[in-house]
Design an enzyme around this catalytic site. Structure first.
Site, PDB file in Angstrom:
ATOM      1  N   ALA A  61       0.828  -1.217   0.000  1.00  0.00           N
ATOM      2  CA  ALA A  61       0.000   0.000   0.000  1.00  0.00           C
ATOM      3  C   ALA A  61       0.857   1.260   0.000  1.00  0.00           C
ATOM      4  O   ALA A  61       0.594   2.208  -0.751  1.00  0.00           O
ATOM      5  CB  ALA A  61      -0.945  -0.012   1.195  1.00  0.00           C
TER       6      ALA A  61
ATOM      7  N   ASP B 133       4.015   1.641  -0.966  1.00  0.00           N
ATOM      8  CA  ASP B 133       4.743   1.759  -2.233  1.00  0.00           C
ATOM      9  C   ASP B 133       3.817   2.232  -3.353  1.00  0.00           C
ATOM     10  O   ASP B 133       4.209   3.049  -4.197  1.00  0.00           O
ATOM     11  CB  ASP B 133       5.365   0.417  -2.621  1.00  0.00           C
ATOM     12  CG  ASP B 133       6.477  -0.001  -1.671  1.00  0.00           C
ATOM     13  OD1 ASP B 133       7.087   0.877  -1.058  1.00  0.00           O
ATOM     14  OD2 ASP B 133       6.720  -1.222  -1.558  1.00  0.00           O
TER      15      ASP B 133
END
Length: 313
Positions: free
Chosen positions: A245, A247
């Protein structure tokens, strides 16, 4: 264009009912091997969000190398500057519980030999972004930031995993993106007088002249930029796996800035992307594509401003 200098991993992922305590063994029915690594995840997220992306890093000479590059190849990320070095490809060992929370151990492998020399000769300028994370050597991260600044490009630093950043490096950064725990680790060394994520972000922005973005999980994100605080909500989703999430948020945010979107519009876009990444299992398989992100970001924009009905392209 977005250039990502960072890690490329193979993720070995298993589902468990609950995460183990220290010294405890828990059983999982099976496991999966999927591409990952913070650098590769962010490169893929930026590409799927609509940007042209060049990946710079290293994989090994083992059987995991091609698998680590598989999704990047399929989505058209430029991999001509990914080196193959002797030894194993980086790996992450990930357990995900029934609530979608995770525990992760990262083995550097080839990422420990990633070199900023891979950036040399790459044409980059004021309209471009260099994205950095912390799964490659710190000395090379600093060299990469110096290279980008000398070329007039902008630098986005995701200080993850959490830890300190030198004054020299932070002075080269245009946007720092961290979660609410990582921002406190930054604050300890850079702005020790600030005592909570909001005030640390505000102090970082003021002291270093950068944009400080803090992701807040289900509460969305906030950003301090030029003395102004911006907020964005997250989507309400059924969480399956939170692994990529953060990234995905970073990659989508860079892609939005690459299209010259304003701070609030970019935050909505990134929050939508990060939320969507929680709805599928695995790091890179969960990264959403631009059309769906645009649709969900428009919903967030309307929630912020009922008179708004679309996001400018």
């Amino acid at each position: 264009m977005i250039v990502v200098f960072g890690s490329l991993n193979i993720d070995l992922v298993c589902r468990v009912q609950r995460l183990p305590a220290a010294g405890e063994t828990v059983l999982a029915p099976d496991y999966g091997a999927v591409p990952g690594g913070k650098g590769a995840n962010q490169a893929l997220a930026a590409r799927r969000a609509g940007a042209d992306v060049v990946m710079v890093g290293a994989v090994g000479t083992d059987g995991f190398a091609d698998l680590a590059l598989e999704a990047l190849v399929a989505d058209g990320v430029d991999l001509t500057r990914v080196a193959r070095v002797d030894g194993p490809t980086g790996a992450a060992f990930i357990a995900v519980d029934a609530r979608g929370q995770n525990q992760i151990i990262v083995a550097a492998g080839a990422n420990g030999r990633a070199s900023a020399e891979g950036l040399e000769g790459l044409a980059i300028g004021p309209d471009d972004w260099l994205m950095l994370q912390w799964e490659v050597p710190e000395t090379e991260i600093l060299k990469a930031a110096r290279w980008a600044r000398a070329a007039g490009a902008r630098v986005m630093l995701n200080r993850a995993p959490a830890g300190p950043v030198s004054h020299e490096l932070i002075a080269l950064v245009d946007a720092v993106v961290v979660n609410e725990h990582e921002v406190m680790a930054l604050g300890e060394s850079l702005v020790p007088e600030a005592g909570d994520p909001d005030s640390v972000a505000a102090a970082l922005s003021e002291r270093y002249g950068l944009m400080a973005v803090v992701t807040l999980g289900a509460a969305g994100a906030l950003a301090w930029d030029r003395g102004i605080r911006h907020d964005a909500p997250s989507l309400e989703v059924d969480v399956v796996d939170t692994t990529a999430a953060g990234d995905t948020f970073c990659g989508a945010l860079a892609a939005a800035f690459d299209r010259s979107r304003g701070v609030e519009t970019a935050l909505d876009f990134a929050c939508a992307a990060g939320s969507l990444a929680c709805t599928q299992f695995g790091a890179q398989p969960s990264v959403p594509h631009r059309a769906l992100i645009e649709q969900k970001a428009a919903e967030l924009s309307v929630r912020r401003n009922p008179d708004s009905r679309r996001i400018p392209t």
